[in-house]
Each structure stands twice: as C-alpha cells, then as structure tokens.
Design a protein around this motif. Structure first.
Motif, PDB file in Angstrom:
ATOM      1  N   ARG A 113       0.835  -1.192   0.000  1.00 54.30           N
ATOM      2  CA  ARG A 113       0.000   0.000   0.000  1.00 54.30           C
ATOM      3  C   ARG A 113       0.878   1.253   0.000  1.00 54.30           C
ATOM      4  O   ARG A 113       1.020   1.947   1.013  1.00 54.30           O
ATOM      5  CB  ARG A 113      -0.942  -0.011   1.192  1.00 54.30           C
ATOM      6  N   PHE A 114       1.479   1.539  -1.173  1.00 54.33           N
ATOM      7  CA  PHE A 114       2.266   2.763  -1.285  1.00 54.33           C
ATOM      8  C   PHE A 114       1.352   3.980  -1.158  1.00 54.33           C
ATOM      9  O   PHE A 114       0.222   3.977  -1.644  1.00 54.33           O
ATOM     10  CB  PHE A 114       2.993   2.818  -2.628  1.00 54.33           C
ATOM     11  N   THR A 115       1.874   5.019  -0.499  1.00 59.23           N
ATOM     12  CA  THR A 115       1.142   6.272  -0.339  1.00 59.23           C
ATOM     13  C   THR A 115       2.076   7.430  -0.682  1.00 59.23           C
ATOM     14  O   THR A 115       3.245   7.227  -1.014  1.00 59.23           O
ATOM     15  CB  THR A 115       0.617   6.443   1.099  1.00 59.23           C
ATOM     16  N   GLU A 116       1.571   8.635  -0.563  1.00 57.30           N
ATOM     17  CA  GLU A 116       2.369   9.814  -0.906  1.00 57.30           C
ATOM     18  C   GLU A 116       3.632   9.931  -0.046  1.00 57.30           C
ATOM     19  O   GLU A 116       4.619  10.516  -0.481  1.00 57.30           O
ATOM     20  CB  GLU A 116       1.515  11.070  -0.774  1.00 57.30           C
ATOM     21  N   LYS A 117       3.603   9.360   1.134  1.00 53.08           N
ATOM     22  CA  LYS A 117       4.773   9.470   2.003  1.00 53.08           C
ATOM     23  C   LYS A 117       5.980   8.711   1.448  1.00 53.08           C
ATOM     24  O   LYS A 117       7.117   8.936   1.887  1.00 53.08           O
ATOM     25  CB  LYS A 117       4.446   8.975   3.413  1.00 53.08           C
ATOM     26  N   HIS A 118       5.744   7.795   0.482  1.00 53.10           N
ATOM     27  CA  HIS A 118       6.836   7.020  -0.090  1.00 53.10           C
ATOM     28  C   HIS A 118       7.445   7.666  -1.330  1.00 53.10           C
ATOM     29  O   HIS A 118       8.476   7.205  -1.833  1.00 53.10           O
ATOM     30  CB  HIS A 118       6.349   5.614  -0.465  1.00 53.10           C
ATOM     31  N   LEU A 119       6.830   8.719  -1.859  1.00 50.72           N
ATOM     32  CA  LEU A 119       7.249   9.270  -3.145  1.00 50.72           C
ATOM     33  C   LEU A 119       8.659   9.848  -3.102  1.00 50.72           C
ATOM     34  O   LEU A 119       9.482   9.573  -3.988  1.00 50.72           O
ATOM     35  CB  LEU A 119       6.255  10.340  -3.603  1.00 50.72           C
ATOM     36  N   ALA A 120       8.954  10.645  -2.099  1.00 53.21           N
ATOM     37  CA  ALA A 120      10.274  11.270  -2.022  1.00 53.21           C
ATOM     38  C   ALA A 120      11.372  10.228  -1.882  1.00 53.21           C
ATOM     39  O   ALA A 120      12.430  10.328  -2.509  1.00 53.21           O
ATOM     40  CB  ALA A 120      10.320  12.255  -0.854  1.00 53.21           C
ATOM     41  N   GLU A 121      11.125   9.211  -1.068  1.00 54.75           N
ATOM     42  CA  GLU A 121      12.113   8.152  -0.862  1.00 54.75           C
ATOM     43  C   GLU A 121      12.380   7.413  -2.167  1.00 54.75           C
ATOM     44  O   GLU A 121      13.535   7.133  -2.514  1.00 54.75           O
ATOM     45  CB  GLU A 121      11.622   7.175   0.206  1.00 54.75           C
ATOM     46  N   ALA A 122      11.315   7.071  -2.901  1.00 54.09           N
ATOM     47  CA  ALA A 122      11.486   6.345  -4.156  1.00 54.09           C
ATOM     48  C   ALA A 122      12.198   7.193  -5.199  1.00 54.09           C
ATOM     49  O   ALA A 122      13.070   6.708  -5.935  1.00 54.09           O
ATOM     50  CB  ALA A 122      10.124   5.892  -4.689  1.00 54.09           C
ATOM     51  N   ALA A 123      11.854   8.471  -5.274  1.00 53.53           N
ATOM     52  CA  ALA A 123      12.496   9.357  -6.248  1.00 53.53           C
ATOM     53  C   ALA A 123      13.991   9.474  -5.970  1.00 53.53           C
ATOM     54  O   ALA A 123      14.819   9.450  -6.890  1.00 53.53           O
ATOM     55  CB  ALA A 123      11.830  10.729  -6.217  1.00 53.53           C
ATOM     56  N   ALA A 124      14.341   9.586  -4.697  1.00 58.76           N
ATOM     57  CA  ALA A 124      15.755   9.687  -4.341  1.00 58.76           C
ATOM     58  C   ALA A 124      16.472   8.361  -4.563  1.00 58.76           C
ATOM     59  O   ALA A 124      17.622   8.323  -5.030  1.00 58.76           O
ATOM     60  CB  ALA A 124      15.885  10.124  -2.879  1.00 58.76           C
TER      61      ALA A 124
END
Length: 288
Positions: A242-253
């Motif tokens: 259950r990916f959420t917006e809180k994971h976006l920055a981590e994945a992008a980096a």
C-alpha cells in the motif's frame, strides 16, 4: 462432447461444457469474482477469498473461504461448489489440486495481455450461459482499447519502474499482465528481461550495471549513475504493497527518477475492470 463446447478451453487447455442444472461457484481470484458479479452471476457464487472485495456491497453477502493462497479447504467442501475459478499466478497449484478432488469443474485462468480479456469474456460467457452480458463487456473493452491507442499515439514511449513492494523493493517482469497494460499506454517496464516474474529491484540494478560494462569493484561508485538510468519514471502501485504519498520522495531519491502513485487495481485487475483500467491509463499517461 458437442462441437460448440470444444471452443470453451481454459488456460491449461482443459475443455469445458456450458453449465447445465445447478451452478455453485467458488472464486479465489478477486478480479474474477468481480467479473462473475458483473456477468449477473452473484447469486451463484457460494464462496470467495477474503481478497475478493469488489463489488463491495454484493460480495459482503458471499461467505469468505480463506485467502488466495491459503483457502479454507473444509469450508469450500461444505459449500458443495460445482465450479472453482482460479488463476495460475494468484493461487497455489497444490491447493487447487486438492480442491479438484471434490469440485467437478475447475476453471484455470492466466491473462497476460489486455487482449486476453476477450478470451476470458468468451470463456465465462459460454461456460456460464451469459453470452449477451459477456459480449457487452467485450464491446466496451474494444472501445476502451481504441481510446487508449488514440490517446498515446503521438506520445513518446517511456521506461518505467513499476514498484509493487518495499523492503525489498520489487517490480514486475515484461511477461506479466501489469507490464502489458502499461506497454499499451506507452510505458515500457524495466527490466527488459527477467527470469523472475516479480524481481527485486536491486537485482535489476545490478544487471544494468553489468550491461553497462562496469566492473563489480566499481559498482558502488557507479550506483548513482546506474540508478539514474533505471527508468524515466517510477510508478508506486497502491497494491499489493500500500504505497502512499509518504513514499514518493524516498522512491524518487532511491531511483533517481520522478515518482508518482498509480492505482494498482486499475492496472492489475483483469476481467470487467479492464476497460476502466485502459481509460484510467489514457488519462494518466496524457497527464504525465
């Protein structure tokens, strides 16, 4: 066997005949439970997996019988089903074999491309004698497929990392239904080739490093460059993790590419949701 029945063949090549008499179905595949309901067969479903959640109000009335990989054998036996609906990816072969000992008809499915939905509609429509409803779904699918083709016709193709899990990060191989759906929208998943259908991303990154001619000793120094080449865009699915917006920055980096959420049900659920999934991808692709 009547000639017409030989056309009703499942993913294992097993021939099925149109249903006669009482119809009692257990479905252990979420997307196929939804399809059965949309074909007007909800009253004939006597059991479902706990992951079969759509259509929500309808499935609330259908008894749960374990999960997709840990079905409750005794509950299913007590329901006395005439038909069992399963999928090669989602259900365990050993358990399906055990269920086949007392369920007369086991229908095995394995859609790997969007177009496989047309055969799925034909199989279910003929087997369960709901051809008219199945053809309506097929017509809507064809329309949605053409809408997507027109929507992305002049858009450049992009390489994408489609993430389905975290710790470890995992993605999808190109021989999966998910990858084929994304390809229809002009998004080519990475890796290009994989022995595993759902590989770990770190293994994919190592493969990209070796293919670039970089030695194992220099891999650590080249890690940021390799990650930058991993994809043009990273898509974080809302299921099964259950990916959420809180994971976006981590994945992008982590992967050196823009990251965004994507509705996993719209991409991975075949059957009656496929047309909506194609239209969803058309909108999403044009917005990127």
């Amino acid at each position: 066997m009547p000639a017409a029945s030989t056309e009703l063949r499942d993913a294992l090549g097993t021939f099925h005949v149109p249903t006669e008499g009482t119809l009692r179905i257990v479905s252990l595949v979420p997307s196929l439970t939804e399809l059965l309901c949309d074909l007007g067969l909800a009253d004939n479903i006597v059991g479902r997996s706990g992951f079969c959640i759509h259509p929500r109000e309808t499935v609330k009335r259908i008894p749960k019988m374990g999960g997709t990989k840990d079905a409750d054998i005794e509950k299913i036996r007590a329901a006395a089903p005439t038909h069992l609906v399963v999928n090669i990816d989602e259900n365990r072969r050993e358990q399906v074999g055990e269920l086949a000992r007392f369920i007369p008809h086991v229908i095995v499915t394995h859609p790997n491309t969007p177009e496989d939905n047309l055969e799925l509609f034909r199989l279910f429509g003929g087997l369960f004698r709901c051809e008219a409803q199945a053809e309506q779904l097929a017509a809507d699918f064809r329309a949605a497929r053409e809408e997507l083709r027109r929507a992305v016709e002049y858009l450049p193709r992009q390489r994408v990392g489609y993430l389905i899990w975290k710790d470890p990060w995992m993605t999808v191989a190109r021989d999966t239904y998910i990858s084929a759906m994304l390809a229809a929208a002009g998004w080519d998943t990475l890796p290009e080739a994989s022995e595993a259908r759902y590989p770990e991303v770190d293994a994919v990154l190592q493969g990209l490093t070796f293919s670039s001619g970089i030695t194992p000793a220099s891999r650590a120094l080249a890690s940021s460059e390799t990650r930058g080449r991993f994809a043009d865009r990273v898509l974080l699915s809302t299921e099964p993790y259950r990916f959420t917006e809180k994971h976006l920055a981590e994945a992008a980096a982590r992967f050196g590419a823009p990251a965004q959420l994507i509705d996993g049900e719209m991409v991975s659920w075949y059957g009656s949701r496929a047309a909506a999934g194609l239209r969803y991808l058309a909108q999403l692709r044009q917005a990127c």
